[in-house]
Design a protein around this motif. Structure first.
Motif, PDB file in Angstrom:
ATOM      1  N   LEU A  98     -73.604  56.659  30.537  1.00 13.43           N
ATOM      2  CA  LEU A  98     -74.058  57.546  31.557  1.00 13.43           C
ATOM      3  C   LEU A  98     -72.949  57.839  32.520  1.00 13.43           C
ATOM      4  CD1 LEU A  98     -76.552  59.039  32.539  1.00 13.43           C
ATOM      5  CD2 LEU A  98     -77.043  57.025  33.971  1.00 13.43           C
ATOM      6  N   THR A  99     -72.640  59.297  32.566  1.00 11.50           N
ATOM      7  CA  THR A  99     -71.656  59.716  33.658  1.00 11.50           C
ATOM      8  C   THR A  99     -72.227  60.796  34.541  1.00 11.50           C
ATOM      9  OG1 THR A  99     -71.005  61.737  32.145  1.00 11.50           O
ATOM     10  CG2 THR A  99     -69.999  59.717  31.678  1.00 11.50           C
ATOM     11  N   THR A 100     -71.567  61.011  35.612  1.00 18.29           N
ATOM     12  CA  THR A 100     -72.086  62.076  36.827  1.00 18.29           C
ATOM     13  C   THR A 100     -71.539  63.485  36.340  1.00 18.29           C
ATOM     14  OG1 THR A 100     -70.012  61.589  37.915  1.00 18.29           O
ATOM     15  CG2 THR A 100     -72.077  60.223  38.383  1.00 18.29           C
ATOM     16  N   ARG A 101     -70.771  63.622  35.267  1.00 20.08           N
ATOM     17  CA  ARG A 101     -70.264  65.096  34.829  1.00 20.08           C
ATOM     18  C   ARG A 101     -71.583  65.800  34.249  1.00 20.08           C
ATOM     19  NH1 ARG A 101     -66.069  63.130  31.120  1.00 20.08           N
ATOM     20  NH2 ARG A 101     -66.062  61.062  31.908  1.00 20.08           N
ATOM     21  N   GLY A 102     -71.536  67.205  34.560  1.00 20.09           N
ATOM     22  CA  GLY A 102     -72.614  67.772  34.126  1.00 20.09           C
ATOM     23  C   GLY A 102     -73.866  67.977  34.890  1.00 20.09           C
ATOM     24  N   GLN A 103     -74.760  68.641  34.536  1.00 21.68           N
ATOM     25  CA  GLN A 103     -76.032  68.873  35.292  1.00 21.68           C
ATOM     26  C   GLN A 103     -77.268  68.512  34.665  1.00 21.68           C
ATOM     27  OE1 GLN A 103     -76.280  72.452  37.577  1.00 21.68           O
ATOM     28  NE2 GLN A 103     -74.491  72.172  38.773  1.00 21.68           N
ATOM     29  N   ASN A 104     -77.080  68.355  33.397  1.00 17.73           N
ATOM     30  CA  ASN A 104     -78.349  68.111  32.247  1.00 17.73           C
ATOM     31  C   ASN A 104     -78.190  66.761  31.639  1.00 17.73           C
ATOM     32  OD1 ASN A 104     -79.285  70.455  32.565  1.00 17.73           O
ATOM     33  ND2 ASN A 104     -77.875  71.460  31.327  1.00 17.73           N
ATOM     34  N   TRP A 105     -79.112  65.813  32.115  1.00 20.69           N
ATOM     35  CA  TRP A 105     -78.905  64.665  31.390  1.00 20.69           C
ATOM     36  C   TRP A 105     -80.546  64.261  30.623  1.00 20.69           C
ATOM     37  CZ3 TRP A 105     -77.283  61.242  36.284  1.00 20.69           C
ATOM     38  CH2 TRP A 105     -76.333  61.525  36.692  1.00 20.69           C
ATOM     39  N   ASN A 106     -80.279  63.395  29.530  1.00 19.96           N
ATOM     40  CA  ASN A 106     -81.470  62.972  29.083  1.00 19.96           C
ATOM     41  C   ASN A 106     -81.215  61.414  28.954  1.00 19.96           C
ATOM     42  OD1 ASN A 106     -82.733  65.429  28.170  1.00 19.96           O
ATOM     43  ND2 ASN A 106     -81.082  65.655  26.558  1.00 19.96           N
ATOM     44  N   ILE A 107     -82.255  60.741  29.413  1.00 22.57           N
ATOM     45  CA  ILE A 107     -82.168  59.347  29.685  1.00 22.57           C
ATOM     46  C   ILE A 107     -83.550  58.846  29.213  1.00 22.57           C
ATOM     47  CG2 ILE A 107     -82.069  57.614  31.221  1.00 22.57           C
ATOM     48  CD1 ILE A 107     -80.752  59.159  33.312  1.00 22.57           C
ATOM     49  N   GLN A 108     -83.416  58.188  28.222  1.00 25.48           N
ATOM     50  CA  GLN A 108     -85.004  57.383  27.674  1.00 25.48           C
ATOM     51  C   GLN A 108     -84.899  56.205  28.258  1.00 25.48           C
ATOM     52  OE1 GLN A 108     -84.475  57.173  23.373  1.00 25.48           O
ATOM     53  NE2 GLN A 108     -86.136  58.847  23.163  1.00 25.48           N
ATOM     54  N   VAL A 109     -86.169  55.944  29.027  1.00 22.62           N
ATOM     55  CA  VAL A 109     -86.633  54.577  29.284  1.00 22.62           C
ATOM     56  C   VAL A 109     -88.117  54.413  29.011  1.00 22.62           C
ATOM     57  CG1 VAL A 109     -85.078  55.010  31.519  1.00 22.62           C
ATOM     58  CG2 VAL A 109     -87.518  55.880  31.880  1.00 22.62           C
ATOM     59  N   LYS A 110     -88.431  53.051  29.398  1.00 24.09           N
ATOM     60  CA  LYS A 110     -89.923  52.563  29.191  1.00 24.09           C
ATOM     61  C   LYS A 110     -90.390  52.315  30.588  1.00 24.09           C
ATOM     62  CE  LYS A 110     -92.628  49.163  26.893  1.00 24.09           C
ATOM     63  NZ  LYS A 110     -92.329  48.066  26.183  1.00 24.09           N
ATOM     64  N   VAL A 111     -91.433  53.015  30.941  1.00 27.97           N
ATOM     65  CA  VAL A 111     -92.358  52.473  32.255  1.00 27.97           C
ATOM     66  C   VAL A 111     -92.950  51.188  31.962  1.00 27.97           C
ATOM     67  CG1 VAL A 111     -93.897  53.141  33.840  1.00 27.97           C
ATOM     68  CG2 VAL A 111     -92.465  55.301  32.486  1.00 27.97           C
ATOM     69  N   MET A 112     -92.259  50.163  32.896  1.00 26.32           N
ATOM     70  CA  MET A 112     -92.890  49.049  32.745  1.00 26.32           C
ATOM     71  C   MET A 112     -94.088  48.598  33.797  1.00 26.32           C
ATOM     72  SD  MET A 112     -90.890  47.714  30.499  1.00 26.32           S
ATOM     73  CE  MET A 112     -91.444  45.782  30.463  1.00 26.32           C
ATOM     74  N   ARG A 113     -93.968  49.329  34.771  1.00 27.85           N
ATOM     75  CA  ARG A 113     -95.026  49.187  35.791  1.00 27.85           C
ATOM     76  C   ARG A 113     -94.987  50.675  36.594  1.00 27.85           C
ATOM     77  NH1 ARG A 113     -96.087  46.285  41.052  1.00 27.85           N
ATOM     78  NH2 ARG A 113     -98.466  45.980  40.881  1.00 27.85           N
ATOM     79  N   MET A 114     -96.247  51.071  36.830  1.00 29.66           N
ATOM     80  CA  MET A 114     -96.388  52.218  37.784  1.00 29.66           C
ATOM     81  C   MET A 114     -97.597  51.966  38.860  1.00 29.66           C
ATOM     82  SD  MET A 114     -96.945  56.079  36.469  1.00 29.66           S
ATOM     83  CE  MET A 114     -98.389  55.969  35.396  1.00 29.66           C
TER      84      MET A 114
END
Length: 48
Positions: free
Chosen positions: A4-20
């Motif tokens: 993960l970098t701060t370059r660019g404006q479009n990111w795709n990050i896959q995460v699992k929601v553990m608690r909401m």
């Protein structure tokens, strides 16, 4: 090392929601925010 970098404006990050949960002002019963604990595939354990 993370890919993960701060370059660019479009990111795709896959995460699992553990608690909401909803955060609510107890005095006014007003909705404040929707809070989440997210986990990615790289798990890091913090011990205090």
């Amino acid at each position: 090392m993370s890919d993960l970098t701060t370059r660019g404006q479009n990111w795709n990050i896959q995460v699992k929601v553990m608690r909401m949960w909803d955060s609510v002002n107890p005095t006014t019963d007003e909705f404040i925010s929707l809070d989440m604990i997210l986990m990615d595939e790289q798990v890091c354990f913090l011990i205090y």
